[in-house]
Design a protein around this motif. Structure first.
Motif, PDB file in Angstrom:
ATOM      1  N   SER A   7       0.841  -1.197   0.000  1.00 32.43           N
ATOM      2  CA  SER A   7       0.000   0.000   0.000  1.00 32.43           C
ATOM      3  C   SER A   7       0.874   1.243   0.000  1.00 32.43           C
ATOM      4  CB  SER A   7      -0.976   0.005   1.170  1.00 32.43           C
ATOM      5  OG  SER A   7      -2.034   0.914   0.872  1.00 32.43           O
ATOM      6  N   GLY A  18      -8.441  10.169   8.943  1.00 28.55           N
ATOM      7  CA  GLY A  18      -8.975   9.357   7.842  1.00 28.55           C
ATOM      8  C   GLY A  18      -7.910   8.406   7.314  1.00 28.55           C
ATOM      9  N   GLY A  22      -8.708   4.678   8.007  1.00 26.67           N
ATOM     10  CA  GLY A  22      -9.029   4.039   6.728  1.00 26.67           C
ATOM     11  C   GLY A  22      -7.931   3.115   6.237  1.00 26.67           C
ATOM     12  N   ALA A  23      -6.674   3.437   6.562  1.00 25.09           N
ATOM     13  CA  ALA A  23      -5.573   2.671   5.960  1.00 25.09           C
ATOM     14  C   ALA A  23      -4.510   2.233   6.976  1.00 25.09           C
ATOM     15  CB  ALA A  23      -4.937   3.509   4.849  1.00 25.09           C
ATOM     16  N   PRO A 146      -4.473  -2.999   1.196  1.00 24.37           N
ATOM     17  CA  PRO A 146      -5.325  -2.315   2.184  1.00 24.37           C
ATOM     18  C   PRO A 146      -5.423  -0.824   1.875  1.00 24.37           C
ATOM     19  CG  PRO A 146      -3.133  -2.747   3.113  1.00 24.37           C
ATOM     20  CD  PRO A 146      -3.127  -3.309   1.714  1.00 24.37           C
ATOM     21  N   SER A 187     -14.449   2.919   6.422  1.00 24.36           N
ATOM     22  CA  SER A 187     -13.423   3.023   5.386  1.00 24.36           C
ATOM     23  C   SER A 187     -13.484   4.388   4.696  1.00 24.36           C
ATOM     24  CB  SER A 187     -13.593   1.919   4.354  1.00 24.36           C
ATOM     25  OG  SER A 187     -14.875   2.007   3.789  1.00 24.36           O
ATOM     26  N   LYS A 198     -15.473  14.068   2.344  1.00 25.96           N
ATOM     27  CA  LYS A 198     -14.407  13.227   2.879  1.00 25.96           C
ATOM     28  C   LYS A 198     -13.412  14.058   3.700  1.00 25.96           C
ATOM     29  CE  LYS A 198     -11.206  11.755   0.174  1.00 25.96           C
ATOM     30  NZ  LYS A 198     -10.441  11.246  -0.951  1.00 25.96           N
TER      31      LYS A 198
HETATM   32  P1  TYM Z   1      -3.694   8.950  -0.062  1.00 28.82           P
HETATM   33  O1  TYM Z   1      -2.314   9.393   0.222  1.00 28.82           O
HETATM   34  O2  TYM Z   1      -4.675   9.969  -0.539  1.00 28.82           O
HETATM   35  O3  TYM Z   1      -4.319   8.271   1.216  1.00 28.82           O
HETATM   36  C1  TYM Z   1      -3.637   7.245   1.913  1.00 28.82           C
HETATM   37  C2  TYM Z   1      -4.632   6.213   2.412  1.00 28.82           C
HETATM   38  O4  TYM Z   1      -5.592   6.830   3.274  1.00 28.82           O
HETATM   39  C3  TYM Z   1      -6.910   6.530   2.831  1.00 28.82           C
HETATM   40  N1  TYM Z   1      -7.789   7.679   3.133  1.00 28.82           N
HETATM   41  C4  TYM Z   1      -8.935   7.599   3.815  1.00 28.82           C
HETATM   42  N2  TYM Z   1      -9.571   6.551   4.383  1.00 28.82           N
HETATM   43  C5  TYM Z   1     -10.740   6.806   5.021  1.00 28.82           C
HETATM   44  N3  TYM Z   1     -11.280   8.048   5.126  1.00 28.82           N
HETATM   45  C6  TYM Z   1     -10.681   9.127   4.571  1.00 28.82           C
HETATM   46  N4  TYM Z   1     -11.232  10.339   4.691  1.00 28.82           N
HETATM   47  C7  TYM Z   1      -9.452   8.922   3.873  1.00 28.82           C
HETATM   48  N5  TYM Z   1      -8.595   9.744   3.213  1.00 28.82           N
HETATM   49  C8  TYM Z   1      -7.596   8.957   2.757  1.00 28.82           C
HETATM   50  C9  TYM Z   1      -6.773   6.276   1.342  1.00 28.82           C
HETATM   51  O5  TYM Z   1      -7.840   5.486   0.865  1.00 28.82           O
HETATM   52  C10 TYM Z   1      -5.442   5.576   1.262  1.00 28.82           C
HETATM   53  O6  TYM Z   1      -5.577   4.196   1.508  1.00 28.82           O
HETATM   54  N6  TYM Z   1      -3.330   6.724  -4.546  1.00 28.82           N
HETATM   55  C11 TYM Z   1      -3.174   6.541  -3.121  1.00 28.82           C
HETATM   56  C12 TYM Z   1      -1.772   6.124  -2.748  1.00 28.82           C
HETATM   57  C13 TYM Z   1      -1.193   4.982  -3.501  1.00 28.82           C
HETATM   58  C14 TYM Z   1      -1.492   3.612  -3.297  1.00 28.82           C
HETATM   59  C15 TYM Z   1      -0.655   2.903  -4.232  1.00 28.82           C
HETATM   60  C16 TYM Z   1      -2.335   2.915  -2.444  1.00 28.82           C
HETATM   61  C17 TYM Z   1      -0.270   5.071  -4.495  1.00 28.82           C
HETATM   62  N7  TYM Z   1       0.062   3.820  -4.921  1.00 28.82           N
HETATM   63  C18 TYM Z   1      -0.689   1.522  -4.306  1.00 28.82           C
HETATM   64  C19 TYM Z   1      -2.362   1.539  -2.515  1.00 28.82           C
HETATM   65  C20 TYM Z   1      -1.545   0.843  -3.441  1.00 28.82           C
HETATM   66  C21 TYM Z   1      -3.484   7.841  -2.425  1.00 28.82           C
HETATM   67  O7  TYM Z   1      -3.417   8.889  -2.999  1.00 28.82           O
HETATM   68  O8  TYM Z   1      -3.678   7.699  -1.077  1.00 28.82           O
END
Ligand code: TYM
Length: 333
Positions: A7, A18, A22-23, A146, A187, A198
């Motif tokens: 991840s 979040g 979430g993560a 995840p 999530s 969000k």
């Molecule tokens: P990013 O940096 O925006 O967010 C990181 C992780 O946090 C989760 N997340 C949330 N979960 C619940 N409620 C919220 N309000 C909230 N805001 C953020 C996101 O779902 C994420 O899991 N593209 C991705 C990063 C990425 C990635 C990957 C993830 C790049 N390569 C490969 C998984 C696998 C991103 O911009 O996450």
């Protein structure tokens, strides 16, 4: 058999509740299951899809590593690394961008949200960012990813790209088709100022989110000011449906106490928000303050954080460059 976990988190500052609920909380759980192999990536190539100040970016990369470690990810057992250091990610993203179809990317809702009204001015990188994300995941033969709910569509795209590559080049099973790991509840954590939006790093109001580096007074103040409605807390889940702020706050409470919505509703049914908010502040302070203090301590140890990234780079680069070599052979380079 153990899972192969990958991840990523963008180093864009303001890591918040979040991201944690979430993560990152899920990363920690998976890293504690000894049979899993986990790779956690600080995705700086993703971060530059919008403007970044170079000095801030450098600090935010270290802060993201610090947040991983402070939350409970063991850097010895897992790979923590920086995306831009492993060149296989950019290279594979290009190759996969020749596999992905415009029609697929045109459907990505996050691009539409992030680009806003002026799509013409968005970077090309912002548009093709889910392809880079697919490269991240597929290079490591990942079985499980995840993420929070907002990344679900990007993961579906990743699966489509993997399948198309395997079909086009008749290499069944070359890219493993990854499964998303998205928690059933909590999530998607919402803004403290608007339960329909969000919780996000880019919200101009700091009162909209709890940052992982907030101190006790900030947390208490933000919860005090969090938007609510005039009714007392309900006695069943159905009654929460039209009350997004109440649902979000109870959800945060339930997630932090490892409970579920139903139990948490029962705990506070009929009570007023001020009493509930006192309890919520307390569980937040108990959970977030130790992380926040540890992040601040780790940030002073720049050398230690850089060492984690160097170690992670060496391990990640070995895996990823092997996969890229095979991709070259398959394509005919
Ligand atoms: P990013 O940096 O925006 O967010 C990181 C992780 O946090 C989760 N997340 C949330 N979960 C619940 N409620 C919220 N309000 C909230 N805001 C953020 C996101 O779902 C994420 O899991 N593209 C991705 C990063 C990425 C990635 C990957 C993830 C790049 N390569 C490969 C998984 C696998 C991103 O911009 O996450």
């Amino acid at each position: 058999m153990g899972k192969k976990i990958f991840s990523g988190v963008q180093p864009t500052g303001n890591l918040h509740l979040g991201n944690y609920l979430g993560a990152i909380k899920n990363f920690v759980k998976l890293n504690n299951e000894s049979e899993n192999e986990c790779v956690f990536c600080v995705v700086d190539l993703h971060a530059i899809t919008v403007n970044q100040d170079p000095k801030d970016l450098r600090n935010n990369i270290r802060e993201t590593v610090a947040a991983f470690v402070a939350s409970g990810i063991d850097p010895k057992k897992n790979i923590i690394f920086n995306q831009s250091q492993v060149s296989a990610h950019s290279e594979t993203a290009w190759i996969l961008s020749c596999v992905a179809r415009m029609g697929w990317l045109n459907r990505m809702t996050q691009f539409k949200e992030k680009a806003g009204k002026d799509k013409e001015k968005a970077s090309v990188g912002l548009y093709s960012y889910p392809v880079l994300m697919a490269a991240d995941i597929l290079l490591y033969d990942t079985t499980h990813v995840p993420v929070g709910d907002d990344q679900k569509q990007h993961l579906e795209l990743c699966r489509d790209i993997a399948q198309k590559f395997n079909n086009d080049f008749k290499v069944e099973d070359f890219f493993k088709i990854p499964e998303p790991l998205i928690q059933k509840e909590f999530s998607r954590i919402m803004s403290l100022k608007d339960g329909t939006k969000k919780m996000s790093k880019s919200d101009p109001s700091d009162l909209s989110r709890i940052n992982l580096t907030d101190d006790k007074d900030q947390i208490v103040n933000k919860i005090k000011k969090a938007k609510t409605d005039p009714l007392p807390l309900p006695s069943n889940i159905m009654d929460l449906e039209k009350r997004p702020e109440a649902k979000n706050l109870i959800g945060i409470y339930a997630s932090l106490t490892n409970s579920n919505l139903e139990k948490s509703i029962n705990e506070f049914s009929g009570k007023n928000f001020s009493e509930f908010k006192d309890n919520l502040s307390q569980v937040l302070v108990d959970k977030i303050i130790p992380i926040s203090e540890e992040i601040k301590k780790l940030l002073i140890e720049e050398k230690y954080l850089d060492e984690i990234l160097l170690n992670g780079f060496e391990k990640a680069d070995k895996i990823a460059s092997k996969k890229v070599k095979k991709i070259h052979e398959i394509i005919g380079f």
